[in-house]
Design an enzyme around this catalytic site. Structure first.
Site, PDB file in Angstrom:
ATOM      1  N   SER A  47       0.808  -1.229   0.000  1.00  0.00           N
ATOM      2  CA  SER A  47       0.000   0.000   0.000  1.00  0.00           C
ATOM      3  C   SER A  47       0.837   1.274   0.000  1.00  0.00           C
ATOM      4  O   SER A  47       0.309   2.355  -0.272  1.00  0.00           O
ATOM      5  CB  SER A  47      -0.945   0.013   1.201  1.00  0.00           C
ATOM      6  OG  SER A  47      -0.212   0.101   2.409  1.00  0.00           O
ATOM      7  N   LYS A  89       1.013   4.402   6.898  1.00  0.00           N
ATOM      8  CA  LYS A  89       0.380   5.255   5.884  1.00  0.00           C
ATOM      9  C   LYS A  89       1.016   6.643   5.940  1.00  0.00           C
ATOM     10  O   LYS A  89       1.753   6.982   6.851  1.00  0.00           O
ATOM     11  CB  LYS A  89      -1.127   5.381   6.116  1.00  0.00           C
ATOM     12  CG  LYS A  89      -1.895   4.074   6.140  1.00  0.00           C
ATOM     13  CD  LYS A  89      -1.950   3.379   4.795  1.00  0.00           C
ATOM     14  CE  LYS A  89      -2.730   2.068   4.888  1.00  0.00           C
ATOM     15  NZ  LYS A  89      -2.623   1.273   3.652  1.00  0.00           N
TER      16      LYS A  89
END
Length: 246
Positions: A47, A89
């Protein structure tokens, strides 16, 4: 003359011993310092590609969530996202910001279009198009650098918190990818007009201390063999007299 050589040798041995002792202190101290301020993580998903690939090993500086800035890549724990597992993230908006996507293919924060050079070449931000979100105070809005498949704030927009994460959930900020050795993360200058960026942690200083310690240990340890070899070369050759001469 011989006494001076022996005296100099003793001084050299003492200096060598001090160098080794100091080197060991620096070498071991550097590792202890690093262990106190950094935590290693292995990123299990793609990701954050291409910044961090699946399986990469990163070092994350332990920080308080209140010290996080836009553009930081952080490690956090939020049970509404993933139970009992850290998530990595990028913070794109902090408390009080309004974030949306997209304008001319770019993420916007407080109405400003953000340049994101860390995205894969040719990847428009708009592939994760989402409506405007105002981030509550004390919370963060986070996206993956791989916008198409990342389960980030956009996947939780229907939650009560509109996909935002509490600052207290942040445990660390990623400074570098150490395996494979990609080095320090590039500074996200696209966010700079909105406010100050985070300063990197002391990783470079930690590495400098460890390397300096290793050099001192090696240099100090090498003194003995080098001094012996030099001493042998500097000794005058033994005299021999012809037979019968007295």
């Amino acid at each position: 003359m011989g006494e001076r050589i022996r005296g100099g040798g003793k001084v050299g041995q003492r200096v060598s011993g001090l160098a080794v002792a100091l080197g060991m202190v620096l070498f071991l101290g550097g590792f202890v310092w690093g262990a106190v301020v950094y935590r290693p993580y292995t990123v299990p998903t793609p990701s954050m590609t291409p910044t961090i690939d699946v399986g990469d090993r990163v070092l994350a500086h332990r920080v308080d969530g209140g010290d996080v800035r836009r553009g930081d890549v952080v490690v956090f724990n939020d049970k509404s996202w993933v139970s009992n597992a850290p998530v990595v993230k990028r913070v794109v908006a902090v408390g009080g910001d309004t974030v949306a996507c997209c304008t001319h293919g770019k993420l916007t924060v407080n109405g400003k279009q953000i340049d994101e050079p860390y995205l894969a070449a040719g990847t428009p931000a708009e592939i994760m198009n989402f409506p405007k979100v105002t981030v509550p105070k004390g919370r963060l809005f986070l996206l993956g650098d791989e916008r198409q498949g990342s389960l980030d704030s956009t996947a939780h927009l229907t939650d009560a918190a509109r996909g935002t994460v509490d600052e207290s959930a942040v445990t660390a900020r990623v400074d570098a990818v150490v395996w494979p050795m990609k080095g320090m993360l590039a500074r996200p200058t696209g966010f700079e007009p909105l406010g100050a960026l985070s300063e990197p942690g002391p990783l470079r200083s930690v590495v400098t201390v460890i390397v300096a310690g290793a050099v001192l240990v090696l240099a100090g340890g090498a003194y003995g063999p080098i001094a012996k070899r030099a001493s042998r070369r500097s000794r005058p050759a033994a005299r021999t007299e012809p037979a019968g001469v007295r």
